[in-house]
Design a protein around this motif. Structure first.
Motif, PDB file in Angstrom:
ATOM      1  N   SER A  74     -30.915  54.525 -30.774  1.00 36.14           N
ATOM      2  CA  SER A  74     -30.762  55.904 -30.307  1.00 36.14           C
ATOM      3  C   SER A  74     -31.674  56.852 -31.083  1.00 36.14           C
ATOM      4  O   SER A  74     -32.341  57.709 -30.496  1.00 36.14           O
ATOM      5  N   GLY A  90     -34.886  58.895 -29.425  1.00 37.26           N
ATOM      6  CA  GLY A  90     -35.034  60.340 -29.529  1.00 37.26           C
ATOM      7  C   GLY A  90     -36.362  60.738 -30.142  1.00 37.26           C
ATOM      8  O   GLY A  90     -37.010  61.689 -29.699  1.00 37.26           O
ATOM      9  N   ILE A 108     -29.707  63.805 -27.831  1.00 36.33           N
ATOM     10  CA  ILE A 108     -29.727  62.347 -27.732  1.00 36.33           C
ATOM     11  C   ILE A 108     -28.929  61.727 -28.879  1.00 36.33           C
ATOM     12  O   ILE A 108     -28.336  60.661 -28.734  1.00 36.33           O
TER      13      ILE A 108
END
Length: 144
Positions: free
Chosen positions: A102, A106, A134
């Protein structure tokens, strides 16, 4: 023998300098101090400051430079180099490596090198405000 001693001292000095230059993870207390310090520096109104404490950065005349201040205090951003991707990854994946994908996603989506030559406050907020949605869950876990 003296040259070996001198060489050892030089190597040790370099090692100490590199160790002290390494990024140190920031804590919840560090986040609170950064929030307060930046709020005082930019005279943020209380209602807007409450949103900042919740990692919400609404459009406001103080927001761009407040965000820049915050990410600088965290060692994530400098005016000359922009965001440090390695530092961001270290800060937000140290507690949980499951967040790595993640955080990286981002960064890939949001990081720029200010090709638009925006004001530095605008640049810092543009990138952070893109990355944060995000990774809002990661930021909350990191500073819980």
């Amino acid at each position: 023998m003296k040259s070996y001693t001198l060489l050892f001292i030089m190597i040790a000095a370099v090692a100490v300098a590199q160790t002290s230059a390494k990024f140190q993870l920031r804590t919840h207390d560090d986040a609170e101090k950064a929030f307060e310090g930046c709020s005082e520096e930019f005279y943020v109104p209380d209602d807007i400051y409450e949103k900042y404490l919740n990692y919400e950065f609404p459009a406001h005349r103080r927001t761009n430079c407040y965000v820049k201040c915050f990410v600088e205090k965290f060692g994530l951003f400098t005016e000359n180099k922009g965001f440090n991707e390695k530092t961001i990854i270290s800060q937000f994946t140290a507690k949980n490596s499951k967040d790595l994908e993640s955080v990286r996603h981002g960064l890939e989506k949001c990081i720029d090198h200010n090709e638009a030559e925006s004001d530095v406050c605008v640049w810092a907020n543009r990138v952070f405000s893109c990355w944060l949605p995000i990774n809002h869950h990661v930021v909350r876990k990191t500073f819980a």
